[in-house]
Enzyme design. Structure first.
Site, PDB file in Angstrom:
ATOM      1  N   GLU A  59      47.634  38.044  29.710  1.00 60.70           N
ATOM      2  CA  GLU A  59      46.364  37.476  29.259  1.00 60.70           C
ATOM      3  C   GLU A  59      46.167  37.947  27.821  1.00 60.70           C
ATOM      4  O   GLU A  59      46.206  39.151  27.561  1.00 60.70           O
ATOM      5  CB  GLU A  59      45.220  37.976  30.145  1.00 60.70           C
ATOM      6  CG  GLU A  59      43.895  37.375  29.719  1.00 60.70           C
ATOM      7  CD  GLU A  59      42.705  37.836  30.545  1.00 60.70           C
ATOM      8  OE1 GLU A  59      42.905  38.591  31.515  1.00 60.70           O
ATOM      9  OE2 GLU A  59      41.581  37.441  30.192  1.00 60.70           O
ATOM     10  N   ARG A 105      52.701  49.233  39.747  1.00 64.57           N
ATOM     11  CA  ARG A 105      52.533  49.279  38.300  1.00 64.57           C
ATOM     12  C   ARG A 105      52.991  50.630  37.766  1.00 64.57           C
ATOM     13  O   ARG A 105      53.070  51.611  38.507  1.00 64.57           O
ATOM     14  CB  ARG A 105      51.090  48.978  37.909  1.00 64.57           C
ATOM     15  CG  ARG A 105      50.065  49.931  38.507  1.00 64.57           C
ATOM     16  CD  ARG A 105      48.645  49.417  38.305  1.00 64.57           C
ATOM     17  NE  ARG A 105      48.213  49.554  36.922  1.00 64.57           N
ATOM     18  CZ  ARG A 105      47.835  48.524  36.169  1.00 64.57           C
ATOM     19  NH1 ARG A 105      47.822  47.311  36.632  1.00 64.57           N
ATOM     20  NH2 ARG A 105      47.437  48.727  34.936  1.00 64.57           N
ATOM     21  N   LYS A 163      44.004  47.605  29.014  1.00 63.94           N
ATOM     22  CA  LYS A 163      43.661  46.960  27.752  1.00 63.94           C
ATOM     23  C   LYS A 163      42.184  47.132  27.414  1.00 63.94           C
ATOM     24  O   LYS A 163      41.823  47.284  26.262  1.00 63.94           O
ATOM     25  CB  LYS A 163      43.995  45.460  27.829  1.00 63.94           C
ATOM     26  CG  LYS A 163      45.451  45.161  27.550  1.00 63.94           C
ATOM     27  CD  LYS A 163      45.706  43.673  27.554  1.00 63.94           C
ATOM     28  CE  LYS A 163      45.800  43.168  28.989  1.00 63.94           C
ATOM     29  NZ  LYS A 163      46.190  41.754  29.072  1.00 63.94           N
TER      30      LYS A 163
HETATM   31  P1  ATP Z   1      45.363  45.694  31.912  1.00 61.12           P
HETATM   32  O1  ATP Z   1      44.877  46.199  33.229  1.00 61.12           O
HETATM   33  O2  ATP Z   1      45.926  46.727  31.039  1.00 61.12           O
HETATM   34  O3  ATP Z   1      44.399  44.822  31.209  1.00 61.12           O
HETATM   35  P2  ATP Z   1      46.515  43.386  33.036  1.00 61.12           P
HETATM   36  O4  ATP Z   1      47.306  43.466  34.287  1.00 61.12           O
HETATM   37  O5  ATP Z   1      45.150  42.861  33.147  1.00 61.12           O
HETATM   38  O6  ATP Z   1      46.602  44.772  32.310  1.00 61.12           O
HETATM   39  P3  ATP Z   1      47.907  41.118  32.062  1.00 61.12           P
HETATM   40  O7  ATP Z   1      47.960  40.594  30.694  1.00 61.12           O
HETATM   41  O8  ATP Z   1      47.210  40.321  33.100  1.00 61.12           O
HETATM   42  O9  ATP Z   1      47.273  42.553  31.955  1.00 61.12           O
HETATM   43  O10 ATP Z   1      49.355  41.516  32.565  1.00 61.12           O
HETATM   44  C1  ATP Z   1      50.519  40.767  32.356  1.00 61.12           C
HETATM   45  C2  ATP Z   1      51.561  41.240  33.332  1.00 61.12           C
HETATM   46  O11 ATP Z   1      51.844  42.614  33.134  1.00 61.12           O
HETATM   47  C3  ATP Z   1      51.085  41.087  34.765  1.00 61.12           C
HETATM   48  O12 ATP Z   1      52.109  40.504  35.523  1.00 61.12           O
HETATM   49  C4  ATP Z   1      50.808  42.488  35.203  1.00 61.12           C
HETATM   50  O13 ATP Z   1      51.029  42.638  36.591  1.00 61.12           O
HETATM   51  C5  ATP Z   1      51.786  43.303  34.356  1.00 61.12           C
HETATM   52  N1  ATP Z   1      51.290  44.667  34.160  1.00 61.12           N
HETATM   53  C6  ATP Z   1      50.103  45.028  33.652  1.00 61.12           C
HETATM   54  N2  ATP Z   1      49.960  46.376  33.664  1.00 61.12           N
HETATM   55  C7  ATP Z   1      51.112  46.866  34.178  1.00 61.12           C
HETATM   56  C8  ATP Z   1      51.599  48.199  34.457  1.00 61.12           C
HETATM   57  N3  ATP Z   1      50.865  49.288  34.193  1.00 61.12           N
HETATM   58  N4  ATP Z   1      52.830  48.326  34.989  1.00 61.12           N
HETATM   59  C9  ATP Z   1      53.584  47.245  35.248  1.00 61.12           C
HETATM   60  N5  ATP Z   1      53.192  45.973  35.004  1.00 61.12           N
HETATM   61  C10 ATP Z   1      51.969  45.779  34.493  1.00 61.12           C
HETATM   62 MG    MG Z   2      44.781  40.845  33.891  1.00 61.84          MG
END
Ligand code: ATP
Ligand code: MG
Length: 564
Positions: free
Chosen positions: A38, A264, A274
């Site tokens: 995102e 994760r 983020k």
């Molecule tokens: P954040 O919680 O930091 O905002 P998010 O999961 O909302 O992260 P996205 O942009 O939706 O961020 O994530 C893109 C991809 O990265 C998704 O498939 C998510 O599952 C993966 N991802 C995000 N954080 C992690 C992590 N700590 N370890 C492994 N994969 C991750």
């Molecule tokens: Mg997300």
């Protein structure tokens, strides 16, 4: 040295096993994965793990990996983030070819499929407010309540949904919900919201839309449109999978993707969110998204962590179904290992004190040969200028040394690396009583660092010739937080370490370290690894300490081995 990701060895894991089985059984002729960020912030090292997994599987199994922006929430998403994410994925060593997509590319198709659900009495327009919907939702132990609008006719729903799209209603006035089961033990199946009204300009679709699909409605259908075979995400989406499948089974989608979940990445001393990282940037707690203390890919890059080191780390920690916290020392260990093999050695003095060699001829300059990298003979040698006045590290001298201090002290002889043995004869102080100069003598027979009579000083110091030294700013970085589990007491900001950055404005570099390209990393002997910062200006380099030389991970591993 190699930056080709295909040379990084991969291990097997439960997802790769599934992929291999699906190819063997003929369930899929080829593999298609995707990385779906995102664009509401910069990527962090957790995303790097997901990138390495998705792009890595595609490469290993001869498939392809799409980069898809999950751009369904225009209030938080920006073009700057889209550009930065593309740059970060490329820097990590991966390429999506022509397969760059956006969930917003599918808005029209998604809308049609929502209408399809409405026509099949599988979705309805709800007039409840967000708060009321939450109140009706029930809990894990209590079923939810049906909305009074759940029984609307297909015609009324079609009409209202069309008018939602046409912009007749205010933000939050209505939503489109799936009609599934308000008593489902899985809360995600209690009539989840598919569309909300949001009069906001989208970075790509502009003002074409004022209703936007939710993640749950957009994600699986986008996977199906792109022919994704394995939709890999983190464990928090595990109980969204029944909903993912519910849509795929009921909509006339062109393919049947499947979702798989892995744990994760969590790291000690680090917050991977983020939202929180954005807060640090907005509050000015750091220099920006790419501050060298940030766990973002941009931060690690600016700090001097090489992309192949990050990839190697991702491979080492592997993929599992169980949540765990990885020690950041493991990442640092991998990076030290890469840099040790690769980084040229240089001399720099961070906190200088002057040495004057009284018996060395005034005006004489010698070019002494120094090894560029003992780990890599092909790196060769360089010439380092030596003269009568030098800088050494202030902490390498003590006027009244304790028993275990072997470096320079009055009357004591030490070795200057690749140069001569010197002996301190006199200490010059200023009015405040601070040491400002050390008057020394040298032994001309020790040129290169060895004495013909075999005597060996207990210490070898690094140094920089004063007349040839280049002034530089060096920024020392410590951990951003004061504790390994930041926020454990509930307040992340309170755990920030205000002393995590120290700026040394008066450092001296040997000439060979004066004009590093931005991003280039060297080892300053005895001090650590350092990387040229984008703030560098001609004649005024700025360097970030990537890592010190102390490898606590290696030590802990070694102790574990002897103990166990
Ligand atoms: P954040 O919680 O930091 O905002 P998010 O999961 O909302 O992260 P996205 O942009 O939706 O961020 O994530 C893109 C991809 O990265 C998704 O498939 C998510 O599952 C993966 N991802 C995000 N954080 C992690 C992590 N700590 N370890 C492994 N994969 C991750
Ligand atoms: Mg997300």
């Amino acid at each position: 040295m190699s930056t080709d990701p295909s040379t990084t060895p991969e291990r097997s894991d439960f997802i790769r096993d599934v992929v291999a089985d699906d190819l063997r059984s003929g369930r899929h002729a080829s593999i298609v994965t995707r990385f779906p960020p995102e664009p509401n912030g910069h990527l962090h090292i957790g995303h790097a793990k997901s990138i390495c997994l998705n792009f890595g599987i595609a490469r290993e199994f001869g498939g392809r990996c799409h980069l898809r922006f999950d751009d369904t929430n225009p209030t938080k998403e920006e073009q700057e983030y889209i550009d930065a994410i593309e740059a970060d994925v490329r820097w990590l060593g991966f390429d999506w070819g022509e397969h760059l997509y956006h969930a917003s590319d599918y808005f029209e198709q998604l809308y049609e499929w929502a209408v399809h659900l409405v026509r099949n009495r599988l979705a309805y327009v709800d007039d409840l407010s967000a708060d009321e919907i939450r109140e009706h939702r029930g809990t894990l132990t209590e079923p939810g309540l049906d909305s009074p609008w759940r029984g609307r006719s297909v015609e009324e729903n079609l009409d209202l949904f069309a008018r939602m799209r046409a912009g007749e209603f205010a933000d939050g006035a209505r939503v489109l919900r799936a009609r599934i089961d308000m008593a489902s033990p899985n809360l995600n199946l209690r009539d989840p919201v598919l569309y909300r009204i949001l009069h906001a300009t989208h970075p790509r679709t502009g003002d074409a839309w004022c209703i936007y699909p939710t993640y749950d409605f957009a994600h699986g259908q986008s996977d199906a449109i792109e022919g994704i075979t394995h939709s890999i995400c983190t464990l928090e989406f595990e109980n969204h999978r029944p909903l993912y499948d519910w849509f795929i089974e009921r909509l006339p989608v062109p393919s049947t993707p499947h979702q798989y979940e892995f744990a994760r990445l969590n790291l000690t001393w680090t917050v991977l969110s983020k939202r929180f990282l954005l807060r640090l940037v907005e509050d000015g707690r750091v220099r920006g998204w790419d501050d060298p203390r940030m766990p973002t890919i941009a931060g690690f890059r600016r700090r001097g962590f090489p992309a192949d080191g990050i990839r190697e780390f991702a491979t080492e920690v592997g993929i599992s179904k169980r949540d765990a916290v990885v020690e950041i020392e493991q990442l640092e260990h991998v990076v030290r290992d890469v840099l040790n093999r690769r980084a040229p050695r240089r001399f720099a003095v961070l906190r200088p004190v002057k040495v004057v060699i009284e018996d060395y001829p005034e005006g004489q300059v010698e070019e002494l040969e120094a090894v560029n990298n003992p780990e890599d003979p092909s790196a060769g040698t360089r010439r380092v200028p030596f003269s009568r006045e030098l800088w050494i590290e202030r902490e390498d001298f003590m006027e009244d040394p304790p028993a275990k201090f072997f470096r320079l002290a009055p009357g004591r002889e030490v070795r200057l690396r690749y140069a001569y043995f010197i002996t301190c004869r006199e200490v010059v102080k200023n009015a405040a009583g601070e040491v400002v100069e050390l008057r020394c003598t040298y032994d001309p027979a020790t040129r290169g660092g060895d004495a013909p009579d075999g005597r060996r000083p207990k210490a070898t110091l690094h140094w920089v010739s004063a007349a040839h030294a280049v002034p530089a700013e060096v920024r020392l970085y410590e951990r951003l937080f004061v504790r390994p589990d930041p926020g454990a007491d509930g307040d992340l900001l309170a755990d920030l370490d205000p002393a995590s950055e120290e700026v040394l404005a008066d450092c001296r570099l040997e000439p060979a370290a004066a004009d590093l390209a931005v991003g280039e990393t060297v080892q300053f002997e005895r001090l650590g690894y350092f990387c040229a910062d984008p703030d560098s200006e001609p004649g005024r380099p700025v360097l970030n300490r990537t890592l010190s030389l102390k490898d606590s991970w290696a030590r802990a591993q070694a102790q574990g081995k002897t103990a166990g």
